[in-house]
Each structure stands twice: as structure tokens, then as C-alpha cells.
Design an enzyme around this catalytic site. Structure first.
Site, PDB file in Angstrom:
ATOM      1  N   ASP A 139       0.794  -1.221   0.000  1.00  0.00           N
ATOM      2  CA  ASP A 139       0.000   0.000   0.000  1.00  0.00           C
ATOM      3  C   ASP A 139       0.833   1.282   0.000  1.00  0.00           C
ATOM      4  OD1 ASP A 139      -2.907   0.779   0.412  1.00  0.00           O
ATOM      5  OD2 ASP A 139      -1.832   2.013   1.867  1.00  0.00           O
ATOM      6  N   ASP A 164       9.311 -14.148  -1.394  1.00  0.00           N
ATOM      7  CA  ASP A 164       8.739 -14.448  -0.083  1.00  0.00           C
ATOM      8  C   ASP A 164       9.754 -14.031   0.982  1.00  0.00           C
ATOM      9  OD1 ASP A 164       7.628 -15.453   2.164  1.00  0.00           O
ATOM     10  OD2 ASP A 164       7.526 -17.548   1.484  1.00  0.00           O
ATOM     11  N   HIS A 221       7.991  10.909   7.184  1.00  0.00           N
ATOM     12  CA  HIS A 221       7.710  11.831   6.061  1.00  0.00           C
ATOM     13  C   HIS A 221       7.218  13.192   6.552  1.00  0.00           C
ATOM     14  CE1 HIS A 221       3.408  10.481   6.234  1.00  0.00           C
ATOM     15  NE2 HIS A 221       3.161  11.636   5.641  1.00  0.00           N
ATOM     16  N   HIS A 274       5.006  10.850  13.804  1.00  0.00           N
ATOM     17  CA  HIS A 274       4.677  12.190  13.299  1.00  0.00           C
ATOM     18  C   HIS A 274       4.354  13.174  14.425  1.00  0.00           C
ATOM     19  CE1 HIS A 274       4.544   9.939   9.688  1.00  0.00           C
ATOM     20  NE2 HIS A 274       3.260   9.691   9.643  1.00  0.00           N
TER      21      HIS A 274
HETATM   22  C1  BG6 Z   1       1.022   7.650   7.709  1.00  0.00           C
HETATM   23  C2  BG6 Z   1       0.069   6.735   8.420  1.00  0.00           C
HETATM   24  O1  BG6 Z   1       2.311   7.550   8.261  1.00  0.00           O
HETATM   25  O2  BG6 Z   1       0.576   8.988   7.831  1.00  0.00           O
HETATM   26  C3  BG6 Z   1      -1.335   6.895   7.863  1.00  0.00           C
HETATM   27  O3  BG6 Z   1       0.478   5.389   8.279  1.00  0.00           O
HETATM   28  C4  BG6 Z   1      -1.766   8.338   7.874  1.00  0.00           C
HETATM   29  O4  BG6 Z   1      -2.279   6.103   8.589  1.00  0.00           O
HETATM   30  C5  BG6 Z   1      -0.691   9.217   7.237  1.00  0.00           C
HETATM   31  O5  BG6 Z   1      -2.984   8.437   7.145  1.00  0.00           O
HETATM   32  C6  BG6 Z   1      -1.007  10.687   7.392  1.00  0.00           C
HETATM   33  O6  BG6 Z   1      -0.078  11.377   6.607  1.00  0.00           O
HETATM   34  P1  BG6 Z   1      -0.505  12.683   5.806  1.00  0.00           P
HETATM   35  O7  BG6 Z   1       0.755  13.090   5.105  1.00  0.00           O
HETATM   36  O8  BG6 Z   1      -1.625  12.270   4.896  1.00  0.00           O
HETATM   37  O9  BG6 Z   1      -0.959  13.656   6.841  1.00  0.00           O
END
Ligand code: BG6
Length: 462
Positions: A18, A86, A178, A240
Site C-alpha cells: 500500500d 517471499d 515523512h 509524526h
Molecule cells: C502515515 C500513516 O504515516 O501517515 C497513515 O500510516 C496516515 O495512517 C498518514 O494516514 C497521514 O499522513 P498525511 O501526510 O496524509 O498527513
């Protein structure tokens, strides 16, 4: 201008997953589109658990790719290959690596291995890649990226860090988050320490409370098997949200060198104290595909934290995140203390000044000030000073994963989180988990459980 081109081989482990579909492939496509401008050309070798093809994988990424140009997309597909591997079978993975190394002349000197797989595989895959010299320890052209969450608790993160430290050097490693590349998150340090109007008031004498919000209107979007194992605490609070908290609360670093910033973030993370926690689960979550029908995984977290440092004495930090809420909002809201004013005759206090730093949906910040109402002698109104990022710099501010990959190409480690930060971040989550707080139900498209609304509206001192 014709630039010298730097070629890269990028390995994506978990290419059929994903994260690759939604983020990594669209970001690589965006970079492929501008390759002549950036000077970075690349080929992609992907591996994943699914019996799929490059065409099918890239097709599933299409809804997440901005500005598709059919010719560029077809060239991009030609630059990718995919292997069904795998990861649970060491022999199968070793055979894949051997196959890659048989064509080693086709590999670039610059190599990037992207671990878009659960942390369970970080140690074994890193060991296999280094043993076969796909990545060589000490070779500064070889890099490895680990997605968050790095581990699933403090012990597992320490074990993984110990394992990879045996086979690869720290300066080749990126433990990425990120959020650190989002324009305004990376702007927090600059804003705090280069504006004299902020730093002198950035403390408990002037700040009443801080809110860090990561509300999502989307649900778990078919990620049931991942999400049910992790939940909101491990999915976004551990990384985050605690990173945003550390950036808001840290002391001034000696320089903008990542080591200096990391040192200051660690000082904050190790002094975080948990005061109150509300956990929730949206109604219908247990019926989501690949979710345990009796699941007690939280899809919502609201908590009140304090930071045991002189700067933050008695200042509550409220964190809130959840899936399927009534809004998409990522923001940090700093509410200053109310001020007595001799000017206002109609009320005792002026409304507090509020600084809101918004990451999503519209990047920017807003400062609320008190101002005199026109044509009135003593009435006060709130005036908002807005800084709209996209209005000033255009709507095409780079997506977080594009910036992330560009930073790695440039050898910039500021997008990486250190093992020490990860350690303290997990300690906070482990401590919350140890309490076994009840999981309260909430309706989809709401603000979360009622108890959380109450907690977040207290805004009292601790
Ligand atoms: C990801 C999470 O790290 O951050 C997700 O796994 C979440 O569940 C996402 O939706 C949120 O990131 P952004 O950049 O969309 O605020």
C-alpha cells in the site's frame, strides 16, 4: 542547461504494498518526470509478497499520480522491474539477491534500498543485502531507508537497531518520518529561531497550552492487517506527532546540523510526562477487511502531556488524532495567555493570541491579534494575520515523499530520525500502552469519543 546525470538503482522492498502504491511510486514518477532538471536518473527493482507485474502495480498507483503523461509513464514502466519474493523464506530471498548480483554490471554505483515492509523484516533483509554486497558497509553511495514505525515497541526497535548496526554504518541509514519533510514542519525551527517576536514568548510565562492535531476524515483504507496490529498510537503518535511536539518544544540548537537538532529534540522527548489519555475506536472498525472482529485496536487518541523542562512548566500539550473523523486537519495550535487590558471596558480580558501552523489541508500559518473595532472607542475585535504558503509559493509545493527522496539523493539526513529519538518515542507509547486504557466507541464523521471532547476543552493548567 545540460546537467551531469547521476544514475541510481532503487530497490523497493514491498513494492506491491500500500505505501508503495500511494506514496513511493507516485513520488518516484514525479522525480522521473523532472529527471533532466534534477540530474537524477534511476532504475527501480522492486520485490514484494504478491504475484504481480510492474504494469499492474503502476496501474494501481495511477489514482495517486499527479499529471500523468502517457509517454513518460510508459518510459517509467520500462525503468522498473518486479520480482515476487517471499520475505519469510530466507532461501527465496537469497536466490533473489543472487539473481540481482548476477547482473551486477547493470546496477548503478549509487544504490538505495527502500524498506517499505513491516519492521519484522528490517534485520533479516538488511543482513541478506549486505552479505551479498548489494549494499556494502562503508560505501557512502549505498543507502538504506526504513519506513516508520521503526519497530513495534522500545525493545523491538532496540533489537533492530542493534542488528543493523552490525552490518551497515549509521551514515548510510535513514529511519524516515515523512512529516519531517512537510514544508511547514521543517519551517518550525526556522520560524521559532529567526523571528525575534516568537522566541522571547515561547515559554510557560506566555503560552497557555499547545494542541497538536492530526485529524483524518479517511478510514484505514484497506490497510486492515497493518493497522489492526499497530493502531493510532503506533501509526502516527509515536512518530509524526511526537516529532512535531519535539520541534515545537525544543531549545535552540547550536546549528541546523541534524546532530544538533537531534540533541535538542531528545532533551524534550525524554521529559514527556503522560497526564490523561482517551482512546477510541470508530463504529464499524471491527467489520473492516482483515481486522479482528473482536479487535481492541485504537483508531483515535487524545492525550494531555506535559514536558518536565523549565521552559514548559505546567503547560499542557494536547494531542489528538483519529481515523474517520469529521475533518481532515493537521495543525499545531499555540494559544498564548490572556492579557488584562485597560483599553477594553466591555470585558476583563482580551481574547488570547493564537498561532496556528497548518500542514493540511492548506499549508500556512495564522496569528490572531486583538485590534480596535473601527468607529468604536473601546470595542475590540480579533484580527487574523495569515500566511498562505501556496498563495505565496504556488500550489505545487512538493509532496512530502518527493522531498524525502530528493533529500536522500542529496545525502541530507535531516529527514531521518535517530535511534535515540526512536527509543524515547517508543518509551512514551509503551507507557501509555501499559495503562490499558479503555477503548471508547465513536461515530464515524464525528469529533471522536465524548470523553476526548471534554479532555480537549479543559485547557486548564496541570
Ligand atoms: C502515515 C500513516 O504515516 O501517515 C497513515 O500510516 C496516515 O495512517 C498518514 O494516514 C497521514 O499522513 P498525511 O501526510 O496524509 O498527513
Amino acid at each position: 542547461m545540460i546537467r551531469n546525470m547521476t544514475s541510481w538503482t532503487i530497490f523497493i522492498f514491498g513494492m506491491s504494498g500500500d505505501l508503495a502504491k500511494r506514496q513511493i511510486i507516485p513520488a518516484l514518477y514525479a522525480l522521473f518526470q523532472i529527471r533532466k532538471k534534477t540530474g537524477h536518473i534511476f532504475t527501480i527493482i522492486g520485490a514484494g509478497h504478491d504475484a504481480s507485474t510492474v504494469e499492474a502495480i503502476i496501474d494501481s498507483s495511477k489514482p495517486f499520480i499527479e499529471k500523468i503523461d502517457e509517454q513518460t509513464l510508459s518510459d517509467f514502466v520500462d525503468a522498473c522491474s518486479y520480482y515476487h519474493v517471499d520475505f519469510d523464506n530466507p532461501q527465496n530471498f537469497a536466490d533473489f539477491v543472487k539473481h540481482i548480483m548476477m547482473q551486477k554490471d547493470a546496477l548503478s554505483d549509487n544504490r538505495l534500498a527502500y524498506m517499505a515492509v513491516p519492521a519484522d523484516y528490517f534485520c533479516s533483509l538488511t543482513k541478506a543485502l549486505t552479505a551479498a554486497h548489494v549494499l556494502e558497509r562503508g560505501n557512502t553511495q549505498h543507502h538504506i531507508v526504513y519506513e516508520k514505525p521503526f519497530g513495534w515497541d522500545r525493545n523491538s526497535a532496540q533489537e533492530i537497531n542493534g542488528c543493523i548496526a552490525h552490518v551497515i554504518d549509521q551514515n548510510q541509514i535513514y529511519r524516515i518520518d515523512h512529516y519531517l519533510t512537510k514544508g511547514l514542519v521543517s519551517n518550525i525551527i526556522l520560524m521559532r529561531f529567526s523571528n525575534i517576536i516568537f522566541e522571547p514568548v515561547w515559554n510557560h510565562s506566555h503560552i497557555d497550552h499547545v494542541e497538536i492535531i492530526l485529524d483524518e476524515s479517511i478510514g484505514i483504507e484497506g490497510r486492515g492487517s497493518y493497522y489492526d496490529r499497530y493502531g493510532a498510537l503506533k501509526d502516527v503518535v509515536q512518530n509524526h506527532m511526537l516529532q512535531m511536539l519535539a520541534l515545537i518544544a525544543m531549545e535552540e540548537p547550536k546549528s541546523i546540523d541534524e546532530k544538533d537538532i537531534e540533541e535538542k529534540k531528545v532533551e524534550v522527548l525524554k521529559q514527556v510526562k503522560i497526564k490523561e489519555v482517551v482512546l477510541g475506536q470508530y463504529e464499524g472498525y471491527q467489520k473492516e477487511p482483515a481486522v479482528n472482529p473482536q479487535s481492541t485496536t485504537e483508531t483515535f487518541v487524545a492525550c494531555k502531556l506535559t514536558i518536565d523542562l523549565p521552559r514548559w512548566l505546567n503547560v499542557p500539550f494536547y494531542l489528538r488524532t483519529g481515523k474517520n473523523l469529521n475533518q481532515k486537519l493537521t495543525a499545531i495550535i499555540i494559544t498564548f495567555k490572556e492579557m488584562k487590558s485597560c483599553f477594553i471596558k466591555t470585558a476583563d480580558q482580551c481574547a488570547p493570541n493564537v498561532l496556528t501552523i497548518t500542514m493540511s489541508p492548506d499549508e500556512g500559518f495564522r496569528l490572531l491579534l486583538n485590534a480596535k473595532k473601527p468607529y468604536s472607542a473601546d470595542e475590540v475585535t480579533t484580527a487574523a494575520m495569515d500566511f498562505c504558503y501556496s498563495c505565496l509559493f504556488g500550489p505545487e509545493t512538493p509532496q512530502a515523499y518527493v522531498t524525502l527522496l530528493q533529500s536522500i539523493f542529496a545525502g541530507d539526513h535531516s529527514v531521518s530520525v535517530s535511534s535515540q529519538e526512536i527509543d524515547y518515542q517508543w518509551s512514551i507509547i509503551d507507557a501509555i500502552k501499559a495503562h490499558s486504557f479503555p477503548i471508547l466507541p465513536y461515530k464515524k464523521n464525528s469529533q471522536g469519543p465524548a470523553a476526548a471532547i471534554k479532555l480537549l476543552s479543559q485547557k486548564d493548567h496541570v
